[in-house]
Each structure stands twice: as structure tokens, then as C-alpha cells.
Scaffold this motif. Sequence first.
Motif, PDB file in Angstrom:
ATOM      1  N   SER A  65      10.153  -1.556  -8.802  1.00 46.77           N
ATOM      2  CA  SER A  65      10.849  -0.761 -10.118  1.00 46.77           C
ATOM      3  C   SER A  65       9.436   0.919 -10.506  1.00 46.77           C
ATOM      4  CB  SER A  65      11.793  -1.408 -11.291  1.00 46.77           C
ATOM      5  OG  SER A  65      10.990  -1.924 -12.066  1.00 46.77           O
ATOM      6  N   ILE A  66       8.417  -0.157 -10.679  1.00 49.20           N
ATOM      7  CA  ILE A  66       7.391   0.917 -11.237  1.00 49.20           C
ATOM      8  C   ILE A  66       6.545   1.281 -10.376  1.00 49.20           C
ATOM      9  CG2 ILE A  66       6.578  -0.819 -12.353  1.00 49.20           C
ATOM     10  CD1 ILE A  66       4.406  -2.214 -11.159  1.00 49.20           C
ATOM     11  N   LEU A  67       7.495   1.430  -8.414  1.00 51.02           N
ATOM     12  CA  LEU A  67       6.439   2.750  -8.019  1.00 51.02           C
ATOM     13  C   LEU A  67       7.573   3.640  -7.633  1.00 51.02           C
ATOM     14  CD1 LEU A  67       5.947  -0.698  -4.357  1.00 51.02           C
ATOM     15  CD2 LEU A  67       4.236   0.521  -6.393  1.00 51.02           C
ATOM     16  N   PHE A  68       6.405   4.911  -7.547  1.00 55.68           N
ATOM     17  CA  PHE A  68       6.438   5.893  -6.843  1.00 55.68           C
ATOM     18  C   PHE A  68       7.803   6.499  -6.195  1.00 55.68           C
ATOM     19  CE2 PHE A  68       3.102   6.628  -9.518  1.00 55.68           C
ATOM     20  CZ  PHE A  68       3.783   7.956 -10.768  1.00 55.68           C
ATOM     21  N   ALA A  69       8.835   7.134  -6.105  1.00 59.94           N
ATOM     22  CA  ALA A  69       9.652   7.810  -4.287  1.00 59.94           C
ATOM     23  C   ALA A  69       8.797   8.027  -3.506  1.00 59.94           C
ATOM     24  CB  ALA A  69      10.825   8.581  -4.500  1.00 59.94           C
ATOM     25  N   GLY A  70       8.568   7.004  -2.261  1.00 59.14           N
ATOM     26  CA  GLY A  70       8.171   7.075  -0.837  1.00 59.14           C
ATOM     27  C   GLY A  70       7.794   6.282  -0.686  1.00 59.14           C
ATOM     28  N   GLN A  71       6.843   6.506   0.905  1.00 59.00           N
ATOM     29  CA  GLN A  71       6.582   5.815   1.309  1.00 59.00           C
ATOM     30  C   GLN A  71       6.390   4.629   1.783  1.00 59.00           C
ATOM     31  OE1 GLN A  71       6.110   6.674   6.143  1.00 59.00           O
ATOM     32  NE2 GLN A  71       7.987   8.471   5.095  1.00 59.00           N
ATOM     33  N   TYR A  72       6.235   3.528   2.118  1.00 63.08           N
ATOM     34  CA  TYR A  72       4.826   1.929   1.519  1.00 63.08           C
ATOM     35  C   TYR A  72       4.933   0.890   2.729  1.00 63.08           C
ATOM     36  CZ  TYR A  72       5.255   3.761  -3.421  1.00 63.08           C
ATOM     37  OH  TYR A  72       5.337   4.083  -4.714  1.00 63.08           O
ATOM     38  N   LEU A  73       3.872   0.695   2.680  1.00 61.63           N
ATOM     39  CA  LEU A  73       3.391  -0.190   3.874  1.00 61.63           C
ATOM     40  C   LEU A  73       3.732  -1.891   2.740  1.00 61.63           C
ATOM     41  CD1 LEU A  73       3.093  -0.795   6.817  1.00 61.63           C
ATOM     42  CD2 LEU A  73       0.516  -0.912   6.254  1.00 61.63           C
ATOM     43  N   VAL A  74       3.705  -2.659   3.494  1.00 61.74           N
ATOM     44  CA  VAL A  74       3.795  -4.136   3.488  1.00 61.74           C
ATOM     45  C   VAL A  74       3.110  -4.719   3.992  1.00 61.74           C
ATOM     46  CG1 VAL A  74       4.183  -5.678   1.982  1.00 61.74           C
ATOM     47  CG2 VAL A  74       5.776  -3.945   2.017  1.00 61.74           C
ATOM     48  N   ARG A  75       1.825  -5.316   3.451  1.00 62.44           N
ATOM     49  CA  ARG A  75       1.011  -6.187   5.121  1.00 62.44           C
ATOM     50  C   ARG A  75       1.114  -7.726   4.141  1.00 62.44           C
ATOM     51  NH1 ARG A  75      -4.922  -7.913   4.742  1.00 62.44           N
ATOM     52  NH2 ARG A  75      -5.372  -8.312   6.616  1.00 62.44           N
ATOM     53  N   PHE A 124       0.658  -1.444  -0.087  1.00 67.47           N
ATOM     54  CA  PHE A 124       0.028   0.093   0.269  1.00 67.47           C
ATOM     55  C   PHE A 124       1.189   1.097   0.355  1.00 67.47           C
ATOM     56  CE2 PHE A 124      -2.167  -3.233   1.690  1.00 67.47           C
ATOM     57  CZ  PHE A 124      -3.764  -3.165   1.568  1.00 67.47           C
ATOM     58  N   ASP A 125       0.376   2.500  -0.488  1.00 67.34           N
ATOM     59  CA  ASP A 125       1.241   3.378  -1.024  1.00 67.34           C
ATOM     60  C   ASP A 125       0.334   4.617   0.634  1.00 67.34           C
ATOM     61  OD1 ASP A 125      -0.949   4.311  -1.271  1.00 67.34           O
ATOM     62  OD2 ASP A 125      -0.949   5.314  -3.292  1.00 67.34           O
ATOM     63  N   ILE A 126       1.251   5.343   0.821  1.00 66.85           N
ATOM     64  CA  ILE A 126       1.398   6.464   2.012  1.00 66.85           C
ATOM     65  C   ILE A 126      -0.914   6.666   1.909  1.00 66.85           C
ATOM     66  CG2 ILE A 126       1.503   8.111   1.371  1.00 66.85           C
ATOM     67  CD1 ILE A 126       2.931   7.029   4.821  1.00 66.85           C
ATOM     68  N   GLN A 127      -1.122   6.388   1.394  1.00 67.05           N
ATOM     69  CA  GLN A 127      -2.501   6.872   1.356  1.00 67.05           C
ATOM     70  C   GLN A 127      -3.587   6.260   1.526  1.00 67.05           C
ATOM     71  OE1 GLN A 127      -0.759   8.028  -1.911  1.00 67.05           O
ATOM     72  NE2 GLN A 127      -0.647  10.388  -1.015  1.00 67.05           N
ATOM     73  N   GLY A 128      -2.764   4.443   1.741  1.00 65.63           N
ATOM     74  CA  GLY A 128      -3.695   3.262   1.466  1.00 65.63           C
ATOM     75  C   GLY A 128      -3.937   2.781   0.587  1.00 65.63           C
TER      76      GLY A 128
END
Length: 99
Positions: free
Chosen positions: A73-83, A50-54
Amino acid sequence: MNPNYTECGVSSVTKHEKEGVLLYPNPASNVLNLVLPEKVAVENVYCDIFDIQGNLVKKDVIPSGTQKQIDISILFAGQYLVRCYDASKFNQSVKFIKQ
């Protein structure tokens, strides 16, 4: 053993580290390595990112007791959550940073 890490003389590992999901490297650029804890049953483990916005941005299935490289590699730079979760009681979330 990961060639990007060196051995150190630490002899104490907390219970949480032994039983939790391990993600490395963190921050990551293109590939995120995921190692499941030994206590997870012998069934599939589902991992949602999930991205930071959920918002759900990626899904994966991992045979338990293994490790997996996840292409981020396709994700934008930033914070993520792996569940990560299975059909029984295992359910854990871990944060990582995509560079």
C-alpha cells in the motif's frame, strides 16, 4: 483457494508455472500474494522489491514452502520487480504492477 478466482477446465500447466514464484493479483492495489514453488528448500527465502529504476523499495523474508501476503500500500503506482532467492540455488524475478 483464492475466492477472487474461479476454477476452469484447463488441465495443462507448464513446468515453469509449477516451479516458479506465483504473484497475484497482478495488477495489485494494497496486498500482493506470493506463493513459493514446492521445489524450494526448507530454508528462508528472501524477497526484494525494486522499482522500475532499480531502487530497492522493500525487503521481506518468507519461510519457504509457504505463501505470504505482502503489504504494498505504501508503494506508488507503477511497475515493480520482485526478486526471490535463498542461500542455495533458487533465484527468480517476477514483475508486477501496482495500481
